[in-house]
Design an enzyme around this catalytic site. Structure first.
Site, PDB file in Angstrom:
ATOM      1  N   LEU A 100       4.359   3.163   0.274  1.00  0.00           N
ATOM      2  CA  LEU A 100       3.182   2.506   0.730  1.00  0.00           C
ATOM      3  C   LEU A 100       1.914   3.068  -0.364  1.00  0.00           C
ATOM      4  O   LEU A 100       1.792   4.137  -0.727  1.00  0.00           O
ATOM      5  CB  LEU A 100       2.847   2.867   1.973  1.00  0.00           C
ATOM      6  CG  LEU A 100       3.921   2.618   3.181  1.00  0.00           C
ATOM      7  CD1 LEU A 100       3.770   3.195   4.549  1.00  0.00           C
ATOM      8  CD2 LEU A 100       4.113   0.851   3.207  1.00  0.00           C
ATOM      9  N   ASP A 101       0.730   2.113  -0.232  1.00  0.00           N
ATOM     10  CA  ASP A 101      -0.400   2.498  -0.919  1.00  0.00           C
ATOM     11  C   ASP A 101      -1.029   3.441  -0.189  1.00  0.00           C
ATOM     12  O   ASP A 101      -0.790   3.665   0.919  1.00  0.00           O
ATOM     13  CB  ASP A 101      -1.314   1.092  -0.927  1.00  0.00           C
ATOM     14  CG  ASP A 101      -0.731   0.031  -1.689  1.00  0.00           C
ATOM     15  OD1 ASP A 101       0.041   0.317  -2.526  1.00  0.00           O
ATOM     16  OD2 ASP A 101      -1.216  -1.217  -1.270  1.00  0.00           O
ATOM     17  N   ALA A 102      -1.865   4.122  -0.807  1.00  0.00           N
ATOM     18  CA  ALA A 102      -2.608   5.375  -0.096  1.00  0.00           C
ATOM     19  C   ALA A 102      -3.262   5.001   1.115  1.00  0.00           C
ATOM     20  O   ALA A 102      -3.386   5.754   2.109  1.00  0.00           O
ATOM     21  CB  ALA A 102      -3.701   5.947  -1.223  1.00  0.00           C
ATOM     22  N   THR A 104      -2.176   2.522   3.041  1.00  0.00           N
ATOM     23  CA  THR A 104      -1.427   1.906   4.340  1.00  0.00           C
ATOM     24  C   THR A 104      -0.864   3.138   4.914  1.00  0.00           C
ATOM     25  O   THR A 104      -0.463   4.094   4.388  1.00  0.00           O
ATOM     26  CB  THR A 104      -0.455   1.242   3.307  1.00  0.00           C
ATOM     27  OG1 THR A 104      -1.106   0.056   2.594  1.00  0.00           O
ATOM     28  CG2 THR A 104       0.412   0.531   4.336  1.00  0.00           C
ATOM     29  N   HIS A 187       1.651  -4.678  -4.168  1.00  0.00           N
ATOM     30  CA  HIS A 187       0.467  -4.931  -3.226  1.00  0.00           C
ATOM     31  C   HIS A 187       0.637  -6.292  -2.506  1.00  0.00           C
ATOM     32  O   HIS A 187      -0.159  -7.086  -2.156  1.00  0.00           O
ATOM     33  CB  HIS A 187      -0.814  -5.081  -3.771  1.00  0.00           C
ATOM     34  CG  HIS A 187      -1.527  -3.793  -4.064  1.00  0.00           C
ATOM     35  ND1 HIS A 187      -2.590  -3.633  -4.921  1.00  0.00           N
ATOM     36  CD2 HIS A 187      -1.038  -2.433  -3.799  1.00  0.00           C
ATOM     37  CE1 HIS A 187      -2.653  -2.326  -5.356  1.00  0.00           C
ATOM     38  NE2 HIS A 187      -1.827  -1.725  -4.486  1.00  0.00           N
TER      39      HIS A 187
END
Length: 233
Positions: A100-102, A104, A187
């Site tokens: 997951l993105d930072a 998220t 993304h």
């Protein structure tokens, strides 16, 4: 299992240090000193290191409720790794299955079982990932049915020729939706909503396959998966 690997999984030793301990005669198997790092440890073997009984940990399967400003990485960078939240031996040797993105939040699955992780993340597997999405602008009420169909048919992302694979869009409120996707493009969720002229304000993963985030876990908390959850992959 090789004896050097067995030592790594039952102590804090690295593979290199395990081999040094073996060469020094510090390890016994059923009372016999074994110096060969490639020795295969038989079932029900009593392994002792410096006289202390040691047992291999076995494979680990973990769910974690990822907080914002953490990284799905095996190293700390601008933000700390989610692995720093695990108070268990050799946490940084574990593998994060599906990143997951930072910014998220939500469900992250962590393991040292490479085959299990591959089954979970392989593009040839149909493993749905459900996100709760907060949007910057409300979805037009008269366009919701059209948008649901558009997501189901595939979205054209900027810079890519192929459409996304079918996705399930469930509208909970004008600015809140559930999105289930079966692939993991860069993304992807944010780019899908950008493609329809909207912007993601927050993104929270609730489920991967049939494994749902335990509602009792607060951000930063974790637990081991149940056997049923492990077997579902």
């Amino acid at each position: 299992m090789r004896l050097d690997k067995y030592l790594c999984e039952s102590t804090e030793l690295s593979r290199a240090n395990a081999k040094k301990c073996l060469h020094r005669g510090e390890v016994t198997c059923n009372g016999i000193v074994v110096k060969n790092s490639a020795f295969k440890v038989p079932d029900n073997c009593e392994v002792r290191f410096l006289g202390e009984l040691v047992k291999a940990r076995g494979l680990r399967y973990i769910m974690l409720n990822k907080p914002a400003d953490t990284l799905c990485s095996n190293v700390d960078e601008v933000y700390p790794s989610v692995l720093s939240l695990l108070d268990i031996p050799k946490a940084y040797s574990l593998h994060i299955a599906g990143r997951l993105d930072a910014d998220t939040t939500g469900l992250v699955l962590i393991t040292d079982d490479g085959q299990w992780s591959h089954r979970l993340t392989s593009p040839v597997k149909v493993c749905g990932k459900r996100y709760r999405v907060q949007l910057a602008a409300p979805l037009p009420e008269d366009k919701i049915a059209e948008l649901i169909e558009r997501f189901a048919s595939g979205i054209a992302l900027k810079g890519e020729k192929a459409l996304t694979r079918p996705a399930l869009l469930e509208v909970l409120a004008p600015t809140e939706v559930l999105l289930t996707i079966i692939e993991g493009k860069y993304h992807q969720a944010k780019r899908m909503f950008a493609a329809i002229g909207n912007q993601v304000v927050s993104l929270h993963r609730e489920q991967v396959g049939v494994i749902a985030l335990d509602p009792s876990l607060r951000p930063g908390e974790w637990r081991y998966l149940t056997q049923d959850e492990i077997d579902s992959v």
